[in-house]
Design a protein around this motif. Sequence first.
Motif, mmCIF file in Angstrom:
data_model
loop_
_atom_site.group_PDB
_atom_site.id
_atom_site.type_symbol
_atom_site.label_atom_id
_atom_site.label_comp_id
_atom_site.label_asym_id
_atom_site.label_seq_id
_atom_site.Cartn_x
_atom_site.Cartn_y
_atom_site.Cartn_z
ATOM 1 N N VAL A 1 -6.225 -18.022 6.703
ATOM 2 C CA VAL A 1 -7.285 -17.035 6.292
ATOM 3 C C VAL A 1 -5.443 -16.919 4.525
ATOM 4 C CG1 VAL A 1 -7.141 -14.915 5.200
ATOM 5 C CG2 VAL A 1 -8.048 -16.062 7.451
ATOM 6 N N ASP A 2 -5.950 -17.228 3.509
ATOM 7 C CA ASP A 2 -4.933 -16.545 2.067
ATOM 8 C C ASP A 2 -4.534 -15.865 2.082
ATOM 9 O OD1 ASP A 2 -5.705 -19.232 1.208
ATOM 10 O OD2 ASP A 2 -7.597 -18.895 0.435
ATOM 11 N N THR A 3 -5.456 -14.388 1.888
ATOM 12 C CA THR A 3 -5.592 -13.325 1.701
ATOM 13 C C THR A 3 -5.899 -12.471 2.445
ATOM 14 O OG1 THR A 3 -5.198 -13.921 -0.665
ATOM 15 C CG2 THR A 3 -5.525 -11.765 -0.022
ATOM 16 N N VAL A 4 -4.811 -11.383 3.050
ATOM 17 C CA VAL A 4 -5.452 -9.970 3.998
ATOM 18 C C VAL A 4 -5.106 -8.839 3.073
ATOM 19 C CG1 VAL A 4 -4.575 -8.720 6.154
ATOM 20 C CG2 VAL A 4 -5.109 -11.299 5.937
ATOM 21 N N VAL A 5 -6.277 -7.484 3.267
ATOM 22 C CA VAL A 5 -6.291 -7.365 2.456
ATOM 23 C C VAL A 5 -6.240 -5.526 3.565
ATOM 24 C CG1 VAL A 5 -7.622 -5.411 0.398
ATOM 25 C CG2 VAL A 5 -7.359 -7.776 0.193
ATOM 26 N N THR A 6 -5.049 -4.583 3.443
ATOM 27 C CA THR A 6 -4.860 -3.477 4.113
ATOM 28 C C THR A 6 -5.183 -2.195 3.725
ATOM 29 O OG1 THR A 6 -4.602 -2.645 6.641
ATOM 30 C CG2 THR A 6 -2.676 -3.820 5.679
ATOM 31 N N ASP A 7 -4.222 -1.481 4.511
ATOM 32 C CA ASP A 7 -4.035 -0.383 3.533
ATOM 33 C C ASP A 7 -2.424 -0.110 4.466
ATOM 34 O OD1 ASP A 7 -3.988 2.358 5.946
ATOM 35 O OD2 ASP A 7 -5.715 1.441 6.185
ATOM 36 N N SER A 8 -2.070 1.194 3.708
ATOM 37 C CA SER A 8 -0.236 1.528 4.005
ATOM 38 C C SER A 8 0.106 1.941 5.313
ATOM 39 C CB SER A 8 0.242 2.904 2.366
ATOM 40 O OG SER A 8 -0.631 4.015 2.524
ATOM 41 N N HIS A 9 -0.907 2.307 5.687
ATOM 42 C CA HIS A 9 -0.730 2.787 7.281
ATOM 43 C C HIS A 9 -0.678 1.759 7.822
ATOM 44 C CE1 HIS A 9 -1.833 7.024 6.227
ATOM 45 N NE2 HIS A 9 -2.388 6.657 6.288
ATOM 46 N N VAL B 1 -3.123 -1.417 0.047
ATOM 47 C CA VAL B 1 -3.889 0.362 -0.674
ATOM 48 C C VAL B 1 -3.150 0.648 -0.187
ATOM 49 C CG1 VAL B 1 -6.062 -1.201 -1.313
ATOM 50 C CG2 VAL B 1 -5.878 0.479 0.865
ATOM 51 N N VAL B 2 -2.716 2.148 -0.876
ATOM 52 C CA VAL B 2 -1.876 3.349 -0.774
ATOM 53 C C VAL B 2 -3.128 3.885 -0.210
ATOM 54 C CG1 VAL B 2 -0.924 5.315 -1.251
ATOM 55 C CG2 VAL B 2 -0.133 2.791 -1.889
ATOM 56 N N VAL B 3 -3.025 4.996 0.749
ATOM 57 C CA VAL B 3 -4.007 5.769 1.148
ATOM 58 C C VAL B 3 -2.828 7.133 1.823
ATOM 59 C CG1 VAL B 3 -5.873 6.566 3.226
ATOM 60 C CG2 VAL B 3 -5.473 4.031 2.110
ATOM 61 N N PRO B 4 -3.347 8.312 0.965
ATOM 62 C CA PRO B 4 -2.501 8.896 1.083
ATOM 63 C C PRO B 4 -3.120 9.268 2.951
ATOM 64 C CG PRO B 4 -4.156 10.097 -0.117
ATOM 65 C CD PRO B 4 -4.494 8.603 0.192
#
Length: 270
Positions: free
Chosen positions: A229-237, A256-259
């Motif tokens: 897989v080329d890219t994984v998009v997840t969150d900052s936790h 991505v930044v998630v509070p």
Amino acid sequence: MADRNSDERISTVFSLLSQRGELQVRLLPGLLGVSGATVRRDLALMEETGLIRRSYGKVTAARRGAELPVSLRVTQNTEAKRRIGALTSSLIPSRPLVVAMSGGSTVGFVARNLAGRSGLTVVTNGLDTATSLLTRRSVQVVVTGGNARSLSNDLVGSGTEKELRAYRFDYAIVGVDGISPEVGFTCHSTRGAEIDRVMLEQADHTIVVADSSKLGRVRQAKIADTASVDTVVTDSHASASMVAALRRIGVNTTMVVVPPPSKGRRLPLT
């Protein structure tokens, strides 16, 4: 499910059960902020759908790590999924493209962000994904045939696979239930894994979307090796060690930044 509030309560209970395996019924009204009668109705519905077992004032998960219906998954980690959806859509160039998209709650948020794009053709086996894309009638949507899976509202089977293999995709966007640098990308359903694998194989650029709770988990059905897989998009936790491991393998991993979640009431273990 009865209503959105019920979905959210059931999702909370199921998440706790997935972590702990057992909960005391008497503690649930205080945790959820509802009456005992409401808790009993929610638990009855969970038992009816095979998510839990009840006995002697306790509830247990029918099976640790069981697949949660998509109507409940959409209420989990919603802010992370919303931001993942926005960022992932920005990775898709604004020009005529053919894109494969799977079902799933996180992919659904990507679909909502792509719904206004012109010149985009999306081929999907996800019924909810198709519905999200059709809201603004800008995207040309092709829904595959196949056999419907009620837990995920997607279409699977040999007919689905054959139809997908007739295409060559510019991009494939797939949601997963588990990401392990060693094992790869996994999900609950063997039939679902087969379809996701075809989407990735038929695409020039591949993107996996998953909130941080999926990192480090391994489910029963393997979709693909991590390096495929080329890219994984997840969150900052997401676990820093997991992200580092994915990047060492060569996977472009974006967060991505998630509070941080607000502090709420804690449920005693006993």
